[in-house]
Motif scaffolding. Structure first.
Motif, PDB file in Angstrom:
ATOM      1  N   LEU A  57       0.825  -1.208   0.000  1.00  0.00           N
ATOM      2  CA  LEU A  57       0.000   0.000   0.000  1.00  0.00           C
ATOM      3  C   LEU A  57       0.857   1.255   0.000  1.00  0.00           C
ATOM      4  CD1 LEU A  57      -2.857   1.165   0.093  1.00  0.00           C
ATOM      5  CD2 LEU A  57      -2.733   1.053   2.597  1.00  0.00           C
ATOM      6  N   VAL A  58       1.883   1.274   0.824  1.00  0.00           N
ATOM      7  CA  VAL A  58       2.751   2.467   0.907  1.00  0.00           C
ATOM      8  C   VAL A  58       3.470   2.705  -0.422  1.00  0.00           C
ATOM      9  CG1 VAL A  58       4.819   3.422   1.988  1.00  0.00           C
ATOM     10  CG2 VAL A  58       3.069   2.323   3.404  1.00  0.00           C
ATOM     11  N   ILE A  59       4.091   1.661  -0.959  1.00  0.00           N
ATOM     12  CA  ILE A  59       4.810   1.826  -2.223  1.00  0.00           C
ATOM     13  C   ILE A  59       3.831   2.120  -3.354  1.00  0.00           C
ATOM     14  CG2 ILE A  59       6.369   0.739  -3.893  1.00  0.00           C
ATOM     15  CD1 ILE A  59       7.484  -0.956  -1.637  1.00  0.00           C
ATOM     16  N   GLY A  60       2.656   1.476  -3.327  1.00  0.00           N
ATOM     17  CA  GLY A  60       1.640   1.718  -4.346  1.00  0.00           C
ATOM     18  C   GLY A  60       1.175   3.164  -4.360  1.00  0.00           C
ATOM     19  N   LEU A  61       1.013   3.764  -3.175  1.00  0.00           N
ATOM     20  CA  LEU A  61       0.622   5.182  -3.105  1.00  0.00           C
ATOM     21  C   LEU A  61       1.700   6.075  -3.718  1.00  0.00           C
ATOM     22  CD1 LEU A  61      -0.940   5.319   0.492  1.00  0.00           C
ATOM     23  CD2 LEU A  61      -2.147   5.362  -1.701  1.00  0.00           C
ATOM     24  N   VAL A  62       2.956   5.725  -3.469  1.00  0.00           N
ATOM     25  CA  VAL A  62       4.063   6.494  -4.068  1.00  0.00           C
ATOM     26  C   VAL A  62       4.027   6.365  -5.592  1.00  0.00           C
ATOM     27  CG1 VAL A  62       6.573   6.689  -4.253  1.00  0.00           C
ATOM     28  CG2 VAL A  62       5.515   6.289  -2.025  1.00  0.00           C
ATOM     29  N   VAL A  63       3.728   5.151  -6.094  1.00  0.00           N
ATOM     30  CA  VAL A  63       3.627   4.940  -7.541  1.00  0.00           C
ATOM     31  C   VAL A  63       2.507   5.802  -8.124  1.00  0.00           C
ATOM     32  CG1 VAL A  63       3.094   3.271  -9.350  1.00  0.00           C
ATOM     33  CG2 VAL A  63       4.592   2.621  -7.469  1.00  0.00           C
ATOM     34  N   CYS A  64       1.364   5.853  -7.441  1.00  0.00           N
ATOM     35  CA  CYS A  64       0.257   6.704  -7.903  1.00  0.00           C
ATOM     36  C   CYS A  64       0.672   8.170  -7.954  1.00  0.00           C
ATOM     37  CB  CYS A  64      -0.958   6.545  -6.986  1.00  0.00           C
ATOM     38  SG  CYS A  64      -1.806   4.958  -7.123  1.00  0.00           S
ATOM     39  N   ASN A 104       1.584  12.507 -10.667  1.00  0.00           N
ATOM     40  CA  ASN A 104       1.194  13.902 -10.420  1.00  0.00           C
ATOM     41  C   ASN A 104       2.236  14.624  -9.568  1.00  0.00           C
ATOM     42  OD1 ASN A 104       0.258  13.007  -7.687  1.00  0.00           O
ATOM     43  ND2 ASN A 104      -1.440  12.126  -8.845  1.00  0.00           N
ATOM     44  N   HIS A 105       2.091  14.570  -8.254  1.00  0.00           N
ATOM     45  CA  HIS A 105       2.960  15.374  -7.388  1.00  0.00           C
ATOM     46  C   HIS A 105       4.423  14.930  -7.406  1.00  0.00           C
ATOM     47  CE1 HIS A 105      -0.589  17.363  -5.831  1.00  0.00           C
ATOM     48  NE2 HIS A 105      -1.136  16.177  -5.558  1.00  0.00           N
ATOM     49  N   LEU A 106       4.675  13.673  -7.651  1.00  0.00           N
ATOM     50  CA  LEU A 106       6.054  13.167  -7.662  1.00  0.00           C
ATOM     51  C   LEU A 106       6.524  12.852  -9.079  1.00  0.00           C
ATOM     52  CD1 LEU A 106       6.002  10.750  -4.566  1.00  0.00           C
ATOM     53  CD2 LEU A 106       6.720  13.143  -4.661  1.00  0.00           C
ATOM     54  N   TYR A 107       5.910  13.465 -10.066  1.00  0.00           N
ATOM     55  CA  TYR A 107       6.252  13.143 -11.457  1.00  0.00           C
ATOM     56  C   TYR A 107       7.647  13.635 -11.818  1.00  0.00           C
ATOM     57  CZ  TYR A 107       6.072  12.836 -16.512  1.00  0.00           C
ATOM     58  OH  TYR A 107       6.347  12.522 -17.821  1.00  0.00           O
ATOM     59  N   PHE A 108       8.397  12.783 -12.499  1.00  0.00           N
ATOM     60  CA  PHE A 108       9.699  13.145 -13.062  1.00  0.00           C
ATOM     61  C   PHE A 108       9.982  12.180 -14.198  1.00  0.00           C
ATOM     62  CE2 PHE A 108      10.542  10.013  -9.777  1.00  0.00           C
ATOM     63  CZ  PHE A 108      11.389   9.131 -10.406  1.00  0.00           C
ATOM     64  N   GLU A 109      10.977  12.466 -14.987  1.00  0.00           N
ATOM     65  CA  GLU A 109      11.383  11.581 -16.065  1.00  0.00           C
ATOM     66  C   GLU A 109      12.862  11.257 -15.918  1.00  0.00           C
ATOM     67  OE1 GLU A 109      10.384  13.128 -19.874  1.00  0.00           O
ATOM     68  OE2 GLU A 109       8.225  12.818 -19.617  1.00  0.00           O
ATOM     69  N   ASN A 141      17.853   1.355 -21.539  1.00  0.00           N
ATOM     70  CA  ASN A 141      17.242   0.778 -22.740  1.00  0.00           C
ATOM     71  C   ASN A 141      16.591   1.840 -23.622  1.00  0.00           C
ATOM     72  OD1 ASN A 141      15.119   1.415 -21.078  1.00  0.00           O
ATOM     73  ND2 ASN A 141      14.121  -0.584 -21.209  1.00  0.00           N
ATOM     74  N   ASP A 142      17.088   3.078 -23.501  1.00  0.00           N
ATOM     75  CA  ASP A 142      16.660   4.190 -24.360  1.00  0.00           C
ATOM     76  C   ASP A 142      15.201   4.579 -24.150  1.00  0.00           C
ATOM     77  OD1 ASP A 142      19.174   4.404 -25.549  1.00  0.00           O
ATOM     78  OD2 ASP A 142      18.689   2.874 -27.042  1.00  0.00           O
ATOM     79  N   THR A 143      14.684   4.413 -22.954  1.00  0.00           N
ATOM     80  CA  THR A 143      13.354   4.888 -22.615  1.00  0.00           C
ATOM     81  C   THR A 143      13.457   5.851 -21.445  1.00  0.00           C
ATOM     82  OG1 THR A 143      12.951   3.063 -21.063  1.00  0.00           O
ATOM     83  CG2 THR A 143      12.288   2.727 -23.364  1.00  0.00           C
ATOM     84  N   THR A 144      12.428   6.684 -21.293  1.00  0.00           N
ATOM     85  CA  THR A 144      12.354   7.565 -20.129  1.00  0.00           C
ATOM     86  C   THR A 144      11.310   6.999 -19.173  1.00  0.00           C
ATOM     87  OG1 THR A 144      10.738   8.973 -21.264  1.00  0.00           O
ATOM     88  CG2 THR A 144      13.056   9.625 -21.378  1.00  0.00           C
ATOM     89  N   ALA A 145      11.536   7.160 -17.894  1.00  0.00           N
ATOM     90  CA  ALA A 145      10.700   6.472 -16.920  1.00  0.00           C
ATOM     91  C   ALA A 145      10.361   7.366 -15.741  1.00  0.00           C
ATOM     92  CB  ALA A 145      11.428   5.229 -16.422  1.00  0.00           C
ATOM     93  N   GLN A 146       9.221   7.045 -15.116  1.00  0.00           N
ATOM     94  CA  GLN A 146       8.921   7.577 -13.793  1.00  0.00           C
ATOM     95  C   GLN A 146       8.866   6.393 -12.824  1.00  0.00           C
ATOM     96  OE1 GLN A 146       5.786   6.418 -13.156  1.00  0.00           O
ATOM     97  NE2 GLN A 146       5.425   6.003 -15.292  1.00  0.00           N
ATOM     98  N   ILE A 147       8.262   6.579 -11.663  1.00  0.00           N
ATOM     99  CA  ILE A 147       8.410   5.604 -10.580  1.00  0.00           C
ATOM    100  C   ILE A 147       7.974   4.204 -10.992  1.00  0.00           C
ATOM    101  CG2 ILE A 147       7.700   5.014  -8.231  1.00  0.00           C
ATOM    102  CD1 ILE A 147       7.440   8.048  -7.710  1.00  0.00           C
ATOM    103  N   LEU A 148       6.787   4.075 -11.599  1.00  0.00           N
ATOM    104  CA  LEU A 148       6.307   2.750 -12.003  1.00  0.00           C
ATOM    105  C   LEU A 148       7.281   2.082 -12.968  1.00  0.00           C
ATOM    106  CD1 LEU A 148       2.668   1.738 -12.872  1.00  0.00           C
ATOM    107  CD2 LEU A 148       4.554   0.989 -14.318  1.00  0.00           C
TER     108      LEU A 148
END
Length: 462
Positions: A362-369, A373-378, A383-390
């Motif tokens: 639940l805690v990690i899942g909330l961070v992924v959600c 939005n609030h924790l969005y970054f790239e 492998n030549d892709t850009t990523a956020q937390i998930l």
């Protein structure tokens, strides 16, 4: 307190539970895309050959390890060889990383299922609907919690009353839904700008091999795509099959069970392509088949359902019911792998262990959600892709840790303990292990070599 270890009541329970784990979102949103990208029938042939060799090797190895040790991966590797406890630790970390983001995606499926069941599926086809939903503050978290609660309910009931009973009901329903939607996809047609496209034409794109422009480099790319898909699809190297194998009765026939799991997984993957590729082709043409992952399931397919008119809501509801069942069976197996590890290592009760893992998820899942939005970054990945937390959790577990665990398992069984360890476990019920010579060659040489190449490719080395 030492807990008495549960076991499946029979082989059918084990097979359905293991097949349910294997039949997950990867089969539904990645297999059809790869098949369309890699020449249709050409990809299918390579995939089936690999399932009978590479997949067979990894599956039977992990199931045999589980039944032989009667332990989950955290302690199983140490039971096999005291100096290999670390491999069990790595294998146990993987499901801890996977479950939170899998529950987040499961929450997305719950949302879309509710949309179509309530007759509001047309809204899902709206521009930017998906991105607006996942970037919301409350709703994605609420949907994730609903999905997680369903998983907790089943796992908390235990191996027999929970996982086995649930699989015996859900897997047949899932198969019926997949078959029904696949048949429907083959019968539809659509005319646009004077051009009529049919589901059968789309099916031809899916199954007829395309050898145009075939080179050694392209064949290698198809081989790696099929290897990667099979590796992730079969739920190997994440502790699940060792855990489920540890619940397998000593008198069960491992050889037959593995064959049945291979058939289940391959047939469902094929049917997933048969239900998605023809439908997308009919309403979006060949260019519509260039998407995979969340974009395919939550953007492209809702537009397909919207194009079907009054039937769209009904078909969409059936489709997302099927996806929800597939996601649940996989998430249940992932949570069970973690719960089993904690129970074996610390002798905790099942209810207490489920609550601990649920809290972590639940805690990690909330961070992924919040990563949308609030924790969005790239963050750029190798492998030549850009990523956020998930994406970072997915990359770390699927592209780095899982290949390493699989390579380590092949080395341990193939070279340290020798293949006879697995062969003896398979044959202790009196059956002769089929593909024995093939298994020895695969576990010692071919499988580790393919896994190393897959790992280097995933790490962006080439």
């Amino acid at each position: 307190m030492q807990n008495k270890r549960n076991s499946f009541r029979g082989s059918i329970g084990f097979v359905l539970a293991a097949a349910g784990s294997a039949v997950g979102l990867g089969n539904i949103w990645r297999f059809p895309y790869l098949a369309a990208k890699d020449g249709g029938g050409m990809f299918l042939v390579v995939y089936i050959v690999l399932a009978l060799t590479f997949g067979f090797t990894l599956l039977i190895t992990e199931v045999a390890i589980g039944r032989k040790t009667k332990q989950s991966p955290l302690t199983a590797y140490g039971r096999l060889h005291s100096k290999w406890k670390g491999l069990g630790v790595v294998a146990s970390v993987i499901p801890v990383l996977i479950l939170p983001y899998y529950c987040v995606i499961g929450g997305w499926v719950v949302k879309y299922f509710l949309l179509y069941v309530t007759g509001n599926g047309g809204a899902a086809a709206g521009e930017s609907y998906f991105s607006s939903f996942i970037s919301g503050d409350v709703e994605p978290m609420a949907m994730m919690f609903i999905f997680l609660a369903l998983v907790i309910f089943v796992v908390a009931r235990g191996v027999n009353k929970g996982i086995e009973s649930f699989s015996k009901v859900l897997m047949p329903i899932l198969i019926l839904l997949v078959v029904a939607i696949a048949v429907f996809s083959l019968t539809i047609s659509h005319t646009e700008d004077g051009v009529t496209r049919t589901g059968l034409q789309g099916f031809g794109v899916y199954v007829i091999p395309d050898f145009s422009g075939m080179t050694v480099g392209r064949f290698f790319s198809i081989l790696m795509d099929a290897t990667g898909q099979l590796f992730f699809s079969l739920s190997v190297a994440m502790g699940i099959m060792i855990t489920y194998g540890s619940y397998m009765p000593d008198d069960a026939n491992i050889r037959t069970s593995i064959n049945q799991i291979e058939i289940f997984d391959t047939v469902i993957a094929f049917l997933a392509g048969a239900m998605i590729i023809p439908a997308v082709y009919v309403f979006s043409g060949a260019e519509g088949m260039s998407t995979s992952g969340p974009e395919l399931m939550f953007v492209s397919l809702p537009n397909v359902f919207s194009s079907m008119g009054v039937a769209g809501n009904f078909v969409g509801a059936l489709f997302f019911a099927m996806v929800l069942f597939a996601a649940l069976t996989s998430a249940i197996s992932v949570m069970e792998a973690v719960v089993s590890c904690l129970m074996d290592r610390f002798s905790l009760s099942r209810p207490r262990t489920v609550l601990i893992e649920a809290a972590i998820t639940l805690v990690i899942g909330l961070v992924v959600c919040l990563g949308y939005n609030h924790l969005y970054f790239e963050l750029p990945l190798p492998n030549d892709t850009t990523a956020q937390i998930l994406d970072i959790l997915d990359y770390a577990s699927n592209n780095i840790l899982m290949p390493l665990v699989a390579i380590g398992t092949c080395v341990l069984i193939g070279w340290i303990l020798k293949p006879k360890t697995v062969i003896d476990e398979v044959e202790k019920t009196g059956v002769v292990m089929a593909r024995k010579r093939l298994y020895i060659i695969m576990v010692k040489f071919v499988a580790p070599a393919m896994l190393v190449v897959l790992f280097l490719k995933s790490a962006g080395v080439f």
